[in-house]
Design an enzyme around this catalytic site. Structure first.
Site, PDB file in Angstrom:
ATOM      1  NE  ARG A   1     -11.467 -11.719  -4.381  1.00 23.59           N
ATOM      2  CZ  ARG A   1     -10.868 -11.828  -3.191  1.00 23.59           C
ATOM      3  NH1 ARG A   1      -9.568 -11.793  -3.099  1.00 23.59           N
ATOM      4  NH2 ARG A   1     -11.581 -11.971  -2.106  1.00 23.59           N
TER       5      ARG A   1
ATOM      6  CE1 TYR B   1      -5.355  -5.503  -0.944  1.00 23.99           C
ATOM      7  CE2 TYR B   1      -4.303  -6.396  -2.906  1.00 23.99           C
ATOM      8  CZ  TYR B   1      -4.813  -6.575  -1.634  1.00 23.99           C
ATOM      9  OH  TYR B   1      -4.772  -7.822  -1.055  1.00 23.99           O
TER      10      TYR B   1
END
Ligand code: UDP
Length: 315
Positions: free
Chosen positions: A186, A145
């Site tokens: 998350r 990422y």
């Protein structure tokens, strides 16, 4: 304007669709739905100013008609998602950004890249100003990422310099709110899901690592202001209220009225987890006259209400 939003069915992308439509623009949302969801844009079906195109932007992008701005938000963004889709994450940051830039060039459109605080990696400078070049491990699990977004930023600047393209780069810090996926891994959806179910909250590591959590509406306002501005250099958008993950767990338990404990679940931690993160937002304040407005406790309450309704729990 007619605006193309890649990742338009995602958490942030769908809120951007709402905002641009509300401001009177036409919106084309493009998404391959690997981490986004049509549920996020279902309420826009039938809106004549809105179109959805099911497409993976890592392949050539074609949108018939005029396009005045391209906002490139397509990408898995949660660590769990980009570990699940490491190659797609690299491709959408590299090939996807290239295609989105090429499309913007062909249309004569302004371009805005959704970049990330992850370009700073596990930062050695605190707080992080845009001038900080970062501390990223290219071969670590987060590298897929972080490096994709770093490459994407380089590509945007190359298009700006070589083609004089009108470009913007927003570096987004931790953002939460309605339409996050409850299972995206998350910390905010994890904690809120656990709290709603009356379960213990799972803190990874010792919980001393910090983040700065901004509410989605504040981010959207920052993106809109940046797009309207003439500021080409990257701009951090995030809140400067930095808290430890342990404190976040306590706040979520309080807001959700959850009596369950907080447990340490180190085994789920992803290597390279940044120890600290807080933006220096001087640039956003000075260049955009932007500052976040929503208090964490309020934003968490609204997010909790959203997840309760998704789960069908009465308050
Ligand atoms: N985290 C945690 N418990 C969870 C999920 C995440 O303690 O159930 C921690 C994670 O290790 C990290 C922080 O919360 O230190 C933020 O993680 P998140 O995945 O939300 O995003 P990141 O900022 O790391 O990209």
């Amino acid at each position: 304007m007619r605006v193309l939003i890649t990742g338009g069915a995602g958490f942030i992308g769908s809120h951007l669709c709402d905002r641009f439509l509300r401001d009177g623009h036409r919106v084309v949302a493009m998404d391959n739905l690997i981490t986004g969801s049509q549920d996020n844009i279902a309420h826009l079906a039938g809106n004549r100013s809105f179109e959805f195109i099911y497409h993976d932007v890592s392949n050539f992008i074609h949108v018939p008609g005029s396009v005045d701005a391209v906002l490139h938000f397509a990408s898995p963004a949660s660590p769990l998602d980009y570990l699940r889709y490491p190659i797609q994450t690299l491709k959408v940051g590299a090939l996807g950004t290239h295609n989105a830039l090429g499309h913007a060039l062909a249309k004569g459109a302004r371009f805005l890249l959704a970049s990330t605080s992850e370009v700073y990696g596990d930062p050695l400078e605190h707080p992080q100003a845009e001038s900080y070049a970062g501390n990223v491990d290219p071969v670590g699990p987060r590298g897929v990422y972080d490096e994709a977004k770093r490459y994407a930023e380089a590509l945007v600047m190359a298009y700006h310099r070589q083609h004089q393209m009108d470009t913007r780069i927003v570096r987004i810090f931790n953002t939460y709110g309605p339409r996050m996926r409850l299972d995206d891994g998350r910390v905010v959806p994890n904690f809120i899901g656990q709290a709603i179910r009356g379960e213990a909250l799972t803190v990874y590591g010792d919980g001393s690592q910090t983040r700065s959590f901004q509410y989605i509406d504040d981010l959207v306002e920052g993106v809109v202001r940046l797009l309207r501005s003439d500021f080409v250099e990257p701009v951090n958008i995030g809140t400067t209220r930095e808290i430890s993950i342990l404190d976040l767990a306590k706040i979520v338990n309080r807001v959700a009225d959850n009596r369950a404990a907080i447990v340490y679940a180190d085994g789920s931690r992803i290597d390279g987890d940044p120890q600290t993160r807080r933006p220096d937002t001087s640039r956003a304040r000075e260049a955009l006259n932007w500052r976040p407005k929503v208090e964490l406790e309020h934003g968490l309450e609204w997010t909790l209400d959203y997840f309760r309704s998704v789960l069908g729990h009465a308050r």
